[in-house]
Design a protein around this motif. Structure first.
Motif, short mmCIF file in Angstrom:
data_model
loop_
_atom_site.label_atom_id
_atom_site.label_comp_id
_atom_site.label_asym_id
_atom_site.label_seq_id
_atom_site.Cartn_x
_atom_site.Cartn_y
_atom_site.Cartn_z
N CYS A 44 77.83 -9.61 46.21
CA CYS A 44 79.20 -9.10 46.28
C CYS A 44 79.17 -7.69 46.86
N SER B 204 80.55 -5.32 45.66
CA SER B 204 80.40 -4.42 44.51
C SER B 204 78.92 -4.12 44.24
N HIS C 217 76.31 -11.11 40.26
CA HIS C 217 77.24 -11.54 39.21
C HIS C 217 78.08 -12.73 39.66
N GLU C 218 77.61 -13.42 40.70
CA GLU C 218 78.33 -14.62 41.14
C GLU C 218 77.34 -15.77 41.13
N ASP D 259 84.22 -14.79 41.32
CA ASP D 259 84.60 -13.40 41.57
C ASP D 259 85.68 -13.29 42.65
ZN ZN Z 1 81.89 -8.70 42.51
#
Ligand code: ZN
Ligand code: NDP
Length: 351
Positions: free
Chosen positions: A37, A39, A59-60, A150
């Protein structure tokens, strides 16, 4: 187990880590598909949430359950599941007081690759399995499901935060994968005219498919001037911010009508202060509602987003432009996300 980590601010690489112990309500998973991501890039290269050493990134994920704690009821080893980016502690008393994203502390729902090791690992831990995981529906592709974790929850949250109503005119600043899902969210909520701001051709074409009616290129002049001219100086009812730097809210406030709403999704990582324009904000009195939020997570959210795909309201799979196969390719996908070539929207790694 082998994992791809942030070694320190500005440096990533492969590490070996211990497998976490699985608590009574928790699960251990192996990833089936993952995606980096934007992020993660902010976290590593700007150090925007502070120093982290040997913290596993990512986190995905779509995962397969390896082990569950003895109190877990709805999941068992072998199940394929959607793992949301946001996995709150649903036992926190704060859940009754604040939104789940912030129960127990600001941004506390953002656990993976922030407060604990993330999903770029041969084995990762998920807290509160029954409340955070969702079964992967057999009629939904792994690729589409991965986008729910996400990109879809965040982009659609933009349209929720922006309180878009039937017939509203909306501007979406930034049409990367998050902004594209914000465009889709605006359309789902009944927006009429949807401006999309970006420059890359692939994103512009996808934005049209997802519901953008008017394209604005920020490289062709001030966004505010362009959108004000296009709306006969009236502005838009709602603006979703999904790209740009820390001064981008100046544009958002300018183009949003008095009583309109500005919904920020950007993870700001450059300056410590975010400027607002005094006159365009009616000297602070224009009833322009400026909001911003972390995407919702948890099981019910994932199930509802899954239903949007199942009943053909949304096709998030179109976001995926690059596919890699094999665990080692996580590094390739991550580097691609940092470099953002013009033909990239979202890369995924199938494991
Ligand atoms: Zn993210
Ligand atoms: P991308 O980098 O893929 O997309 C950014 C978009 O913004 C592109 O369309 C880009 O245009 C556009 N843009 C860049 N500079 C400007 C500018 N000066 N003015 C206007 N538009 C500009 O990012 P993502 O879609 O992956 O993510 C967007 C943001 O959302 C990130 O900050 C990310 O960290 C954050 N995020 C937040 C979450 C949350 O829970 N709130 C969750 C997930 C992500 P182009 O490239 O076409 O030139």
């Amino acid at each position: 187990v082998k994992s791809f980590a942030m070694k320190q601010v500005g440096e990533v690489g492969w590490i070996e880590k211990e497998v976490e112990t699985c608590g009574d309500y928790d699960a251990l998973l192996k990833p089936i598909a993952v995606s980096p991501c934007t992020s993660d890039i902010h976290t590593v290269y700007s150090g925007a949430i502070g120093e982290r050493r040997n913290l596993v990134l990512g986190h995905e994920a779509i995962g397969e359950i390896i082990e569950v704690g003895k109190k877990v009821e709805d999941f068992k080893p072998g199940d394929k599941v959607i793992v949301p980016a946001i996995t709150p502690d649903w036992n926190s008393l704060d859940i009754q007081d604040k939104s789940h994203q912030h129960a127990g502390g600001m941004l506390s729902g953002f656990r993976f690759a922030n407060l604990k090791n993330g999903v770029f690992s041969e084995c990762f831990h998920v807290n509160h399995a029954d409340l955070n995981l969702a079964h992967l529906h057999k009629e939904i592709s792994t690729e589409s499901a991965l986008m729910l974790t996400d990109m879809v929850t965040t982009g659609l949250h933009g349209s929720e935060l922006a309180k878009i109503g039937l017939g509203d005119t909306v501007a979406v600043i930034g049409i990367g994968p998050v902004g594209l899902m914000a465009v889709a969210g605006a359309k789902l909520r009944g927006a009429s005219r949807i401006f999309g701001v970006g420059s890359r051709e692939i994103c512009v074409n996808l934005a049209k498919e997802y519901g953008m009616t008017d394209h604005i290129n920020y490289k062709n002049g001030d966004i505010g001037d362009q959108i004000m001219a296009a709306t006969k100086e009236k502005g838009v009812d709602a603006t979703i911010v999904a790209g740009g730097h820390s001064d981008i809210l100046k544009n958002a406030v300018k183009i949003t009508k008095p009583t309109g709403t500005i919904a920020n999704l950007v993870y700001f990582d450059d300056d410590d202060e975010i400027p607002l324009p005094r006159l365009d904000w009616g000297n602070g009195m224009a009833h322009k509602d400026i909001r911003g939020g972390l995407c919702p997570g948890g099981r019910i959210r994932m199930e509802k987003l899954s239903d949007l795909v199942l009943y053909n309201r949304l096709d998030p799979g179109k976001l995926i432009t690059h596919r890699f196969y094999g665990f080692n390719e996580i590094e390739t996908a991550f580097k691609l996300m940092k470099d953002k070539p013009r033909d990239l929207v979202k890369p995924i790694v199938m494991l």
